[in-house]
Every structure is written in structure tokens, then in C-alpha cells.
Design a protein around this motif. Structure first.
Motif, PDB file in Angstrom:
ATOM      1  N   TYR A  28       1.371  -2.821 114.198  1.00  8.70           N
ATOM      2  CA  TYR A  28       0.058  -3.221 114.702  1.00  8.70           C
ATOM      3  C   TYR A  28      -1.062  -2.530 113.946  1.00  8.70           C
ATOM      4  N   PHE A  29      -0.865  -1.279 113.579  1.00  9.04           N
ATOM      5  CA  PHE A  29      -1.905  -0.558 112.842  1.00  9.04           C
ATOM      6  C   PHE A  29      -2.150  -1.209 111.487  1.00  9.04           C
ATOM      7  N   ARG A  30      -1.075  -1.542 110.772  1.00  9.75           N
ATOM      8  CA  ARG A  30      -1.226  -2.136 109.438  1.00  9.75           C
ATOM      9  C   ARG A  30      -1.787  -3.547 109.508  1.00  9.75           C
ATOM     10  N   ILE A  31      -1.324  -4.324 110.499  1.00  6.65           N
ATOM     11  CA  ILE A  31      -1.821  -5.695 110.629  1.00  6.65           C
ATOM     12  C   ILE A  31      -3.307  -5.709 110.962  1.00  6.65           C
ATOM     13  N   TYR A  32      -3.712  -4.933 111.978  1.00  5.27           N
ATOM     14  CA  TYR A  32      -5.116  -4.959 112.398  1.00  5.27           C
ATOM     15  C   TYR A  32      -6.025  -4.283 111.380  1.00  5.27           C
ATOM     16  N   SER A  33      -5.511  -3.285 110.690  1.00  6.87           N
ATOM     17  CA  SER A  33      -6.318  -2.672 109.627  1.00  6.87           C
ATOM     18  C   SER A  33      -6.485  -3.654 108.470  1.00  6.87           C
ATOM     19  N   TYR A  34      -5.439  -4.446 108.203  1.00  6.48           N
ATOM     20  CA  TYR A  34      -5.515  -5.474 107.159  1.00  6.48           C
ATOM     21  C   TYR A  34      -6.573  -6.518 107.510  1.00  6.48           C
ATOM     22  N   LEU A  35      -6.539  -7.005 108.737  1.00  6.71           N
ATOM     23  CA  LEU A  35      -7.515  -8.005 109.164  1.00  6.71           C
ATOM     24  C   LEU A  35      -8.933  -7.430 109.161  1.00  6.71           C
ATOM     25  N   ALA A  36      -9.064  -6.172 109.606  1.00  7.79           N
ATOM     26  CA  ALA A  36     -10.379  -5.526 109.596  1.00  7.79           C
ATOM     27  C   ALA A  36     -10.873  -5.331 108.166  1.00  7.79           C
ATOM     28  N   TYR A  37      -9.949  -5.000 107.280  1.00 10.76           N
ATOM     29  CA  TYR A  37     -10.295  -4.808 105.868  1.00 10.76           C
ATOM     30  C   TYR A  37     -10.800  -6.120 105.256  1.00 10.76           C
ATOM     31  N   LEU A  38     -10.136  -7.234 105.602  1.00  9.58           N
ATOM     32  CA  LEU A  38     -10.587  -8.537 105.116  1.00  9.58           C
ATOM     33  C   LEU A  38     -11.991  -8.856 105.626  1.00  9.58           C
ATOM     34  N   TYR A  73      -2.544  -2.962  96.684  1.00  9.31           N
ATOM     35  CA  TYR A  73      -2.287  -1.547  96.419  1.00  9.31           C
ATOM     36  C   TYR A  73      -2.469  -0.707  97.688  1.00  9.31           C
ATOM     37  N   VAL A  74      -3.388  -1.119  98.534  1.00  6.70           N
ATOM     38  CA  VAL A  74      -3.642  -0.391  99.784  1.00  6.70           C
ATOM     39  C   VAL A  74      -2.413  -0.447 100.690  1.00  6.70           C
ATOM     40  N   TYR A  75      -1.696  -1.581 100.656  1.00  6.33           N
ATOM     41  CA  TYR A  75      -0.566  -1.778 101.567  1.00  6.33           C
ATOM     42  C   TYR A  75       0.787  -1.616 100.890  1.00  6.33           C
ATOM     43  N   SER A 101       2.759 -15.853 106.529  1.00  6.02           N
ATOM     44  CA  SER A 101       1.950 -14.886 107.275  1.00  6.02           C
ATOM     45  C   SER A 101       0.545 -14.851 106.691  1.00  6.02           C
ATOM     46  N   SER A 102      -0.342 -14.139 107.382  1.00  5.30           N
ATOM     47  CA  SER A 102      -1.691 -13.943 106.854  1.00  5.30           C
ATOM     48  C   SER A 102      -1.670 -13.128 105.558  1.00  5.30           C
ATOM     49  N   ILE A 103      -0.587 -12.370 105.327  1.00  2.68           N
ATOM     50  CA  ILE A 103      -0.527 -11.593 104.082  1.00  2.68           C
ATOM     51  C   ILE A 103      -0.220 -12.482 102.880  1.00  2.68           C
ATOM     52  N   PHE A 219       6.253  -3.811 109.472  1.00  2.17           N
ATOM     53  CA  PHE A 219       5.382  -4.071 108.323  1.00  2.17           C
ATOM     54  C   PHE A 219       5.316  -2.787 107.505  1.00  2.17           C
ATOM     55  N   SER A 220       6.101  -2.751 106.426  1.00  5.42           N
ATOM     56  CA  SER A 220       6.134  -1.564 105.570  1.00  5.42           C
ATOM     57  C   SER A 220       5.783  -1.974 104.143  1.00  5.42           C
ATOM     58  N   THR A 221       6.053  -1.117 103.179  1.00  4.95           N
ATOM     59  CA  THR A 221       5.839  -1.464 101.778  1.00  4.95           C
ATOM     60  C   THR A 221       7.008  -2.323 101.297  1.00  4.95           C
ATOM     61  N   GLY A 222       6.804  -3.045 100.205  1.00  3.70           N
ATOM     62  CA  GLY A 222       7.894  -3.880  99.703  1.00  3.70           C
ATOM     63  C   GLY A 222       7.486  -4.715  98.508  1.00  3.70           C
ATOM     64  N   ASN A 223       8.392  -5.596  98.105  1.00  2.00           N
ATOM     65  CA  ASN A 223       8.190  -6.458  96.943  1.00  2.00           C
ATOM     66  C   ASN A 223       8.040  -7.915  97.379  1.00  2.00           C
ATOM     67  N   ILE A 224       7.139  -8.611  96.706  1.00  2.00           N
ATOM     68  CA  ILE A 224       6.991 -10.057  96.908  1.00  2.00           C
ATOM     69  C   ILE A 224       7.171 -10.721  95.549  1.00  2.00           C
ATOM     70  N   LYS A 225       8.126 -11.612  95.480  1.00  2.00           N
ATOM     71  CA  LYS A 225       8.329 -12.353  94.243  1.00  2.00           C
ATOM     72  C   LYS A 225       7.687 -13.729  94.379  1.00  2.00           C
ATOM     73  N   ILE A 226       6.941 -14.129  93.379  1.00  2.00           N
ATOM     74  CA  ILE A 226       6.242 -15.413  93.396  1.00  2.00           C
ATOM     75  C   ILE A 226       6.721 -16.221  92.198  1.00  2.00           C
ATOM     76  N   ARG A 227       7.230 -17.397  92.473  1.00  2.00           N
ATOM     77  CA  ARG A 227       7.703 -18.263  91.386  1.00  2.00           C
ATOM     78  C   ARG A 227       6.860 -19.533  91.336  1.00  2.00           C
ATOM     79  N   ILE A 228       6.254 -19.778  90.186  1.00  2.00           N
ATOM     80  CA  ILE A 228       5.469 -20.992  89.954  1.00  2.00           C
ATOM     81  C   ILE A 228       6.374 -21.987  89.244  1.00  2.00           C
TER      82      ILE A 228
END
Length: 278
Positions: A28-38, A73-75, A101-103, A219-228
Motif C-alpha cells: 500500500y505504501f508503494r502503490i499510494y506513493s506511486y499514485l501521489a508521485y504521478l 528508478y524510484v521503484y 496495472s497502473s504501473i 509490490f517490490s523491485t523487479g524486472n519488466i521485459k517489453i517485447r515489440i
């Protein structure tokens, strides 16, 4: 006055402890801080866009994209991009991607091509500073509750694509999918591409499950792979061809989703275990 500072000090001491000891609080802290940051970033960007472009303009997306690319980088999220050369297509096209997700917004901004705007539900236009910045960058809003309004918006989007030579980004699932797979696609994006006679470029985000789960409150740190993926041509197609076009797009995206998600699940799990042992 002293009591206020005592409360603030206590919060600074308690919050890090809760983040380290409670995965639910951390979520909840990371999600709401993310939304507040946006919200904060949007508030800062609104006057900048008004000064630089004088109002609603697709050119404003360049400023938003540059700022949003720093949020990962923040997350502690690492983006791995494959197939960027597939965006090297002259003229307009329709981008379709899965939506978890919103992320997703961080991944979208990581690869967003020039002169590209999203199609979004109309409700987002009233989301405070975020809604205002979406309006200023030229996002096309659709009222999904009213079929006639949605159809008119798609017709206008076709004209915008052809007249202004813009690219459009659509989430064909129509909603966020937390199930770890792809939901069935809706037809709107494919009607759009066929009516405009422009290609479709599928973009696939890997599963977030290893570091993010709304159901499990993680909701922790991690990798996201994006394939175009390579473009899918629509030249010469008609509305009769839309079901086949939809199925083809769904099939290649689902295959790519599982290909890029498998090893990342293990990688993120290992990262989390390493972090716990240090």
C-alpha cells in the motif's frame, strides 16, 4: 508545535520498520506513493506544457515521456526492451498492448514512439492533475458506457490518425488484468486500424507476478521485459476480416507473453531471495 514534530519523527521511524516487516504495508505504501508521485509530476508538468505548447498538443508528450522515464528508478524496476526496430515504421499505426496495472505507465513511457497518444476511458479526464495532463498531451477519451459516444470517438480517432499522422496506443483487453494471462480482446482497436488502413504493432509486457500482485498485496523491485513485435498489416482488409485479425494479434501476443514471462519469474524470485539474505 512540538507534538507535531514528535508525530512526524515517529512516522519517519515507524514507516521504514513497517515496510521491512509487513509486505501488505509495503504494497500500500508503494502503490499510494506511486499514485501521489504521478499527481505531483502532473502538477509540475501542467504549467510547463501550457507555456511550451500553449494548450492541448501531442508535442507535450515529449516532456511527459522524458519525466516519466525516470520514475522506474524510484521503484527499483528494470526495463528490458526487445524489438525497438519494429517501431521504425513510416507514418501512423495502432499500437496494442496487454494491461496489468497502473504501473504499465512506466513501461509504456519507456518505449512510447514519437507522435503517439493513448485511447483512455473518459473517467480519467476527471482524475485531477493527471486527467489534466492527459488532456494536454492529446489523449483520446472514450465513454465506454455509451456505445454511440465510443463509436463517434473512434471515428474521430481515425480522422485524427489520417489528418495529423499520429500513432495511437490501445489496451485491447479493455481493463486491467491481474490474472497472469491475457484477457479476450475487444474489437475497437482493430476497427480503428482497419478503418484507417494502418498497421498494428503489438507490444507485450512480461508478467509482473514475481514482484507485483494486487491480490497478494505484494509490490517490490523487479524486472519488466517489453517485447515489440513486427507490424501486422491491415492494408486492403475490411470489417469482415476483423475477427481473423483480432485472433492473429491475440495469438502472437499470448505466445510472446509466455516466452518473456517464464525466466523473469525465476530471476525476480532469486533477486528477492538475495535481498532477504543480505
Amino acid at each position: 508545535m512540538v507534538s507535531v514534530w514528535v508525530v512526524i519523527l515517529m512516522l519517519f521511524l515507524i514507516i521504514p520498520v513497517l515496510i521491512m516487516t509487513s509486505s501488505t504495508f509495503k504494497y500500500y505504501f508503494r502503490i499510494y506513493s506511486y499514485l501521489a508521485y504521478l499527481m505531483l509530476l502532473a502538477t509540475v508538468l501542467i504549467p510547463w506544457c501550457l507555456v511550451m505548447s500553449g494548450g492541448r498538443s501531442i508535442n507535450n508528450m515529449r516532456y511527459v515521456r522524458a519525466v516519466m522515464r525516470q520514475v522506474k528508478y524510484v521503484y527499483g524496476l528494470k526495463m528490458e526492451v526487445e524489438g525497438e526496430e519494429n517501431f521504425q515504421v513510416e507514418g501512423p499505426y495502432v499500437v496494442i498492448s496487454n494491461h496489468q496495472s497502473s504501473i504499465d505507465m512506466m513501461g509504456l513511457m519507456e518505449v512510447l514512439p514519437d507522435r503517439c497518444v493513448q485511447i483512455a476511458k473518459k473517467e480519467l479526464m476527471y482524475a485531477g492533475p493527471v486527467g489534466m495532463i492527459l488532456y494536454l498531451v492529446g489523449v483520446i477519451f472514450i465513454n465506454r458506457k455509451r456505445t454511440t459516444d465510443a463509436k463517434n470517438a473512434l471515428d474521430e480517432a481515425v480522422q485524427t490518425i489520417l489528418k495529423d499522422q499520429v500513432r495511437v496506443w490501445v489496451f485491447p483487453e479493455g481493463t486491467r488484468n491481474h490474472g497472469g494471462d491475457l484477457l479476450p480482446f475487444k474489437k475497437g482497436a482493430f476497427h480503428l486500424a482497419v478503418q484507417a488502413q494502418v498497421p498494428i504493432i503489438p507490444v507485450v509486457y512480461s508478467s509482473y507476478y514475481s514482484f507485483y500482485s494486487k491480490k497478494e498485496k505484494r509490490f517490490s523491485t523487479g524486472n519488466i521485459k517489453i517485447r515489440i513485435l513486427p507490424k501486422i498489416d491491415t492494408q486492403g482488409l475490411s470489417t469482415d476480416d476483423i475477427p481473423e485479425l483480432l485472433e492473429k494479434s491475440y495469438s502472437v501476443m499470448k505466445e510472446a507473453f509466455w516466452e518473456i514471462s517464464g525466466h523473469l519469474k525465476n530471476a525476480n524470485t532469486n533477486n528477492a531471495a538475495a535481498a532477504c539474505s543480505t
